[in-house]
Motif scaffolding. Sequence first.
Motif, short mmCIF file in Angstrom:
data_model
loop_
_atom_site.label_atom_id
_atom_site.label_comp_id
_atom_site.label_asym_id
_atom_site.label_seq_id
_atom_site.Cartn_x
_atom_site.Cartn_y
_atom_site.Cartn_z
N ASN A 22 0.83 -1.20 0.00
CA ASN A 22 0.00 0.00 0.00
C ASN A 22 0.87 1.26 0.00
O ASN A 22 0.64 2.20 -0.77
N VAL A 23 1.87 1.30 0.86
CA VAL A 23 2.76 2.46 0.94
C VAL A 23 3.56 2.58 -0.36
O VAL A 23 3.73 3.68 -0.89
N LEU A 24 4.03 1.46 -0.91
CA LEU A 24 4.78 1.49 -2.16
C LEU A 24 3.92 2.05 -3.29
O LEU A 24 4.38 2.85 -4.09
N ARG A 25 2.65 1.64 -3.33
CA ARG A 25 1.73 2.16 -4.36
C ARG A 25 1.55 3.67 -4.24
O ARG A 25 1.43 4.37 -5.24
N ASN A 26 1.46 4.15 -3.02
CA ASN A 26 1.15 5.56 -2.79
C ASN A 26 2.35 6.48 -2.72
O ASN A 26 2.23 7.68 -2.96
N HIS A 27 3.52 5.93 -2.38
CA HIS A 27 4.70 6.78 -2.15
C HIS A 27 5.93 6.32 -2.92
O HIS A 27 6.99 6.94 -2.78
N PHE A 49 13.38 -6.83 1.41
CA PHE A 49 12.07 -7.33 1.01
C PHE A 49 11.74 -6.87 -0.40
O PHE A 49 11.28 -7.65 -1.23
N PHE A 50 12.01 -5.60 -0.69
CA PHE A 50 11.75 -5.07 -2.03
C PHE A 50 12.58 -5.83 -3.06
O PHE A 50 12.05 -6.31 -4.06
N GLN A 51 13.88 -5.94 -2.82
CA GLN A 51 14.76 -6.61 -3.78
C GLN A 51 14.38 -8.08 -3.97
O GLN A 51 14.31 -8.56 -5.09
N ASN A 52 14.12 -8.77 -2.88
CA ASN A 52 13.82 -10.21 -2.95
C ASN A 52 12.47 -10.51 -3.61
O ASN A 52 12.27 -11.61 -4.10
N ASN A 53 11.56 -9.54 -3.59
CA ASN A 53 10.22 -9.77 -4.14
C ASN A 53 9.91 -8.90 -5.35
O ASN A 53 8.78 -8.87 -5.81
N ARG A 54 10.91 -8.20 -5.85
CA ARG A 54 10.74 -7.27 -6.97
C ARG A 54 10.06 -7.94 -8.17
O ARG A 54 9.09 -7.42 -8.70
N LYS A 61 6.90 -2.62 -11.24
CA LYS A 61 5.74 -2.04 -11.94
C LYS A 61 4.96 -1.12 -11.01
O LYS A 61 4.49 -0.07 -11.41
N VAL A 62 4.83 -1.51 -9.75
CA VAL A 62 4.14 -0.67 -8.76
C VAL A 62 4.86 0.68 -8.65
O VAL A 62 4.23 1.74 -8.65
N VAL A 63 6.20 0.64 -8.61
CA VAL A 63 6.99 1.86 -8.51
C VAL A 63 6.82 2.69 -9.78
O VAL A 63 6.63 3.91 -9.73
N ASP A 65 4.28 2.66 -11.86
CA ASP A 65 2.92 3.22 -11.86
C ASP A 65 2.85 4.44 -10.96
O ASP A 65 2.21 5.44 -11.29
N HIS A 66 3.51 4.38 -9.82
CA HIS A 66 3.54 5.53 -8.91
C HIS A 66 4.19 6.73 -9.60
O HIS A 66 3.66 7.84 -9.57
N LYS A 67 5.33 6.50 -10.23
CA LYS A 67 6.04 7.59 -10.91
C LYS A 67 5.22 8.18 -12.04
O LYS A 67 5.30 9.37 -12.32
N ALA A 68 4.42 7.34 -12.70
CA ALA A 68 3.59 7.79 -13.82
C ALA A 68 2.29 8.43 -13.36
O ALA A 68 1.47 8.83 -14.18
N GLY A 69 2.08 8.50 -12.06
CA GLY A 69 0.87 9.12 -11.53
C GLY A 69 -0.33 8.21 -11.51
O GLY A 69 -1.46 8.67 -11.36
N ARG A 70 -0.12 6.91 -11.65
CA ARG A 70 -1.23 5.96 -11.63
C ARG A 70 -1.42 5.41 -10.22
O ARG A 70 -1.66 4.24 -10.01
N VAL A 71 -1.37 6.29 -9.23
CA VAL A 71 -1.44 5.88 -7.83
C VAL A 71 -2.85 5.49 -7.44
O VAL A 71 -3.07 4.51 -6.76
#
Length: 100
Positions: A22-27, A49-54, A61-63, A65-71
């Motif tokens: 949730n935090v990754l999607r929003n921030h 956790f991020f690296q192991n589950n990327r 893709k979540v990151v 999407d966040h950068k592209a404003g698709r939060v």
Amino acid sequence: EDRAQPRTSVKWMEDEKAMFLNVLRNHGKDWKILQENLPKKTLPQIKNFFQNNRNRLGLQKVVEDHKAGRVGVGAAQAATSPVPRIPSTGSAALSDSGSR
């Protein structure tokens, strides 16, 4: 002597995984905000956790999407979508495979 430091936990609980997503999607990869929302995890644990589950969870893709404003879409889905199961190490990972 107790220094009032929060205890850290190596094992990731389902609610911690959901919070992370949730935090990754929003921030995005704002490690400070991620750490603030996961008080039982250290910064290295969060980054690992991020690296192991990327790839397994599509976290890059979540990151993106966040950068592209698709939060908004991801955040709305976070409240209604089940958290992807992340196998833990050991035999408990195998017993969880049919729980969806």
